[in-house]
Design a protein around this motif. Structure first.
Motif, short mmCIF file in Angstrom:
data_model
loop_
_atom_site.label_atom_id
_atom_site.label_comp_id
_atom_site.label_asym_id
_atom_site.label_seq_id
_atom_site.Cartn_x
_atom_site.Cartn_y
_atom_site.Cartn_z
N ASN A 92 1.61 -1.23 0.19
CA ASN A 92 -0.31 0.28 -0.03
C ASN A 92 0.71 1.23 0.24
O ASN A 92 0.23 2.26 -0.19
N ASN A 93 2.22 1.26 0.11
CA ASN A 93 2.69 2.07 -0.42
C ASN A 93 2.77 3.53 0.91
O ASN A 93 2.64 4.26 0.40
N ASP A 94 2.48 2.76 1.84
CA ASP A 94 2.04 3.50 3.16
C ASP A 94 3.28 3.00 3.93
O ASP A 94 3.85 2.45 4.71
N ALA A 95 3.63 4.63 4.45
CA ALA A 95 4.99 4.96 5.15
C ALA A 95 4.56 4.82 7.12
O ALA A 95 5.24 5.32 7.78
N HIS A 96 3.20 4.86 7.17
CA HIS A 96 3.23 5.67 8.60
C HIS A 96 2.15 5.16 9.36
O HIS A 96 1.70 5.09 10.63
N THR A 97 1.80 3.95 8.36
CA THR A 97 0.60 2.79 9.63
C THR A 97 1.62 1.87 10.84
O THR A 97 2.98 2.03 10.17
N ARG A 98 1.20 2.04 11.69
CA ARG A 98 2.41 1.99 13.03
C ARG A 98 1.33 0.27 13.92
O ARG A 98 0.01 0.76 14.13
N VAL A 99 2.14 0.35 14.19
CA VAL A 99 2.32 -1.72 15.05
C VAL A 99 2.69 -1.46 16.57
O VAL A 99 3.63 -1.12 16.67
N ALA A 122 12.93 -1.58 13.63
CA ALA A 122 13.96 -1.65 14.73
C ALA A 122 13.93 -0.18 15.11
O ALA A 122 13.04 -0.15 16.48
N ARG A 123 14.22 0.72 14.65
CA ARG A 123 14.17 2.09 14.55
C ARG A 123 12.86 2.97 14.54
O ARG A 123 13.44 4.54 15.23
N SER A 124 12.41 2.38 14.37
CA SER A 124 11.25 2.88 13.72
C SER A 124 10.21 3.61 15.05
O SER A 124 9.80 2.33 15.38
N PRO A 125 9.36 4.53 14.63
CA PRO A 125 8.42 5.02 15.35
C PRO A 125 7.13 4.40 15.17
O PRO A 125 5.84 3.88 15.96
N ARG A 126 7.15 3.58 13.94
CA ARG A 126 6.25 2.34 13.37
C ARG A 126 5.81 1.38 14.75
O ARG A 126 5.38 0.86 14.19
N LEU A 127 6.64 0.80 14.89
CA LEU A 127 6.69 -0.41 15.89
C LEU A 127 7.63 -0.40 17.42
O LEU A 127 8.12 0.40 17.34
#
Ligand code: SAM
Length: 264
Positions: A92-99, A122-127
């Motif tokens: 989906n070319n989506d770089a904002h969804t976070r888990v 690993a160091r992303s605010p997405r996880l």
């Protein structure tokens, strides 16, 4: 309840579940592969593809640009969370969804954090990882989650109805509850073969590969005790969810099933 027996029983169950998952944390994926002949990977792929995380806004409260806010409960070693982020990014070319991966067991979370190092998140605010009991999520605000997932977790919860009520509370209106769990096999011939496999072979594999027969015996028994597809669907409805269609999809003849509910 008058004498506190229920509370003692619940505490014992929680302790037992915690001991089982502490004991299996490091051998967890190998055992899943052996026990399910690798099929759990296909089920998880299907689960995630079907939810299509990061596609158009799931609820009216999440504008496109913000992506989805996903809570993966009993997320363990991050298996489903990594798949959802991969799907959002690559499909989906989506770089904002976070888990947020939430789990009651710190050993499983530690294993998840370790595995995250091999992913781009690993160091992303997405996880993020969070130690929490699904039955009580005080740090998660009402109406804040777009998608709540729970894969092979809910059958271990002491109070499943309480967990479903918490799921309902934290989801936004229009948000989706999605559960992947072992279920009831729908042909009696297949069921006979499956029971032989699960009761006869799985504890033995547990003993040989992980040196831990009891934990795997517990896993097999917890599958047997879990409600049928219709019973579980009704529990989801009782928590207030709207259930699309018949309410579930069987996988591999009902060995596992996906249940969904939408918060009105
Ligand atoms: N979702 C992962 C997967 O599919 O690979 C892990 C599933 S694992 C079989 C079950 C997980 O449920 C364990 O990590 C365990 O610690 C967690 N768990 C059990 N009871 C829980 C509870 N009350 N709240 C949150 N997590 C719980």
């Amino acid at each position: 309840t008058h004498f506190g027996f229920e509370t003692v029983a619940e505490a014992l169950k929680e302790h037992k579940v915690s001991a089982v998952f502490s004991s299996v944390a490091s051998s967890y994926d190998t055992m899943n592969d052996l026990m399910s002949l690798g099929i759990h990977r296909l089920w998880k792929d299907h689960f995630v593809r079907n939810l299509n995380p990061g596609s158009n806004p799931l609820t009216t409260r999440s504008p496109d640009s913000q992506g989805w806010n996903i809570l993966d409960i009993a997320g363990g070693t991050g298996d489903v969370a990594f798949r959802m982020l991969d799907h959002a990014s690559t499909i989906n070319n989506d770089a904002h969804t976070r888990v947020t991966v939430a789990d009651i067991n710190p050993n499983m979370l530690a294993e998840g954090r370790k595995r995250a190092l091999a992913t781009p998140y690993a160091r992303s605010p997405r996880l993020s990882f969070m130690e929490a009991n699904a039955e009580h999520l005080p740090t998660i605000p009402d109406n804040s989650i777009d998608l709540y997932t729970v894969a092979f977790g809910i059958r271990n919860f002491t109070n499943k109805d309480a967990a479903l009520r918490e799921a309902f509370r934290v989801l936004k209106p229009g948000g989706v509850f999605a559960c992947l769990e072992f279920s009831k096999v729908n042909s009696s011939l297949f069921d006979a073969v499956y029971k032989r496999w699960s009761f006869g072979v799985i504890p033995l594999i547990g003993q040989l590969v992980a040196g831990d027969r009891d934990s795997y015996q517990y896993l097999v028994e917890s599958i047997e005790r879990f409600p049928s597809q219709t019973e579980f669907r009704d529990m989801i409805k009782n928590a207030g969810f709207l259930v699309p269609g018949q309410g579930w999809e069987d996988l591999t003849g009902g060995i596992a099933a996906i249940h969904k509910g939408v918060k009105p």
